[in-house]
Motif scaffolding. Structure first.
Motif: not given
Length: 299
Positions: A105-112, A114-119, A131-136, A180-184
């Motif tokens: 998840t740290a590789l998500a391209d959401d730098d605006l 600060d990489n939500v997927g790596a929190w 928080l886990v970034p959503a995938r279609i 960044v849409p995420c599942l909790g």
């Protein structure tokens, strides 16, 4: 649900119906179809004040133990979640949750943001939350099912076939990372839907004195079994803390529940937000709720 408005956000956004009483806990700040996430680029905002240094993807995957060679890292996170959903584990040792497909998840391209997927995970009074970034391909059916729950549909207005939910998610997933849409995920089980977004780059910024890096929160609690249990306030506080911990440039976390939605406003207050102002949005009069970094220890 109690009597609350169906829409909330700038641009016809859904209303929050989050409570910690005996009524359903559903947040009301999801973006609406007529002002999709990704509009209003906010060119004057400061979005490049950190140095972006990255290791090669292959090395990160190797370190994380997720490079398709066994996946031993995060083995404690591999709890099955039922209903066909697995891999949303948590890691109590502070490591990231495993996401299927061999990609950290740290590789998500959401730098605006600060990489939500790596929190990573955080311990709350209700369990370990992440928080886990959503995938279609993985999450669409689940999120669509939540959106078709009448209690949720009344506020997010995204009921209908899965394509309706997909059309809501894709602009965020294919955008520049400002939302960044995420599942909790609570104790390994996906139970809520979140949108972490740059409020200063959102149409909301037209309606209040936004500051650079203001970060907004949209939330809904998915399953009926998770509503009315007092989860809302605790999770709102946990996510606001995650934002402040992992986004040093962000001085404020914001939300905009409908002013008439007293239980929702109360939940935000209990989570450490303060009532800042009444703001007129296109489809509601909202309570601008703010959690300040400087007041974090006091509220």
């Amino acid at each position: 649900m109690s009597s609350t408005d169906a829409r909330t956000d700038a641009g016809a956004t859904p209303a929050i119906a989050l409570t910690d009483a005996v009524t359903d806990e559903i947040a009301d700040t999801g973006p609406g179809a007529d002002e999709p996430t990704g509009s209003d680029p906010g060119a004057g905002a400061d979005v490049a004040d950190t140095l972006d240094l990255r290791l090669p993807d292959e090395l990160i995957d190797l370190i994380a133990g997720q490079g398709g060679t066994g996946g031993q890292a995060n083995s404690s996170a591999g709890q099955e979640t039922g209903a066909g959903f697995s891999g949303y584990g948590h890691a109590g040792d502070g490591t990231r949750a495993h996401v299927p497909g061999g990609t950290s998840t740290a590789l998500a391209d959401d730098d605006l943001l600060d990489n939500v997927g790596a929190w990573g995970p955080v311990t709350t009074r209700s369990g370990v939350f992440q928080l886990v970034p959503a995938r279609i391909e993985r999450d669409l059916s689940l999120i669509s099912r939540w959106m078709n729950d009448p209690a949720v549909a009344a506020f997010w207005e995204l009921e209908g076939p899965e394509s309706v939910t997909e059309n809501h998610l894709r602009p965020q997933l294919d955008g520049d990372g400002r939302s960044v849409p995420c599942l909790g995920v609570l104790d390994g089980t996906p139970m809520s839907y979140w949108e972490i977004y740059r409020a200063d780059l959102d149409p909301l910024a037209r309606h209040y004195p936004a500051r650079p890096h203001d970060t907004g929160i949209h939330l809904l609690i998915g399953g009926v079994a998770n509503r009315g249990r007092g989860l809302g306030t605790g999770l709102l506080k946990a996510v606001a803390d995650l934002v402040l911990d992992h986004r040093p440039p962000c001085a404020r976390v914001v939300a905009e529940p409908d002013l008439r939605n007293t239980p929702s406003v109360s939940a935000f207050l209990s989570a450490g937000f303060r009532f800042s102002a009444e703001v007129d949005l296109p489809d509601k009069r909202a309570a601008l709720m703010i959690r300040d970094r400087t007041l974090r220890a006091l509220l």
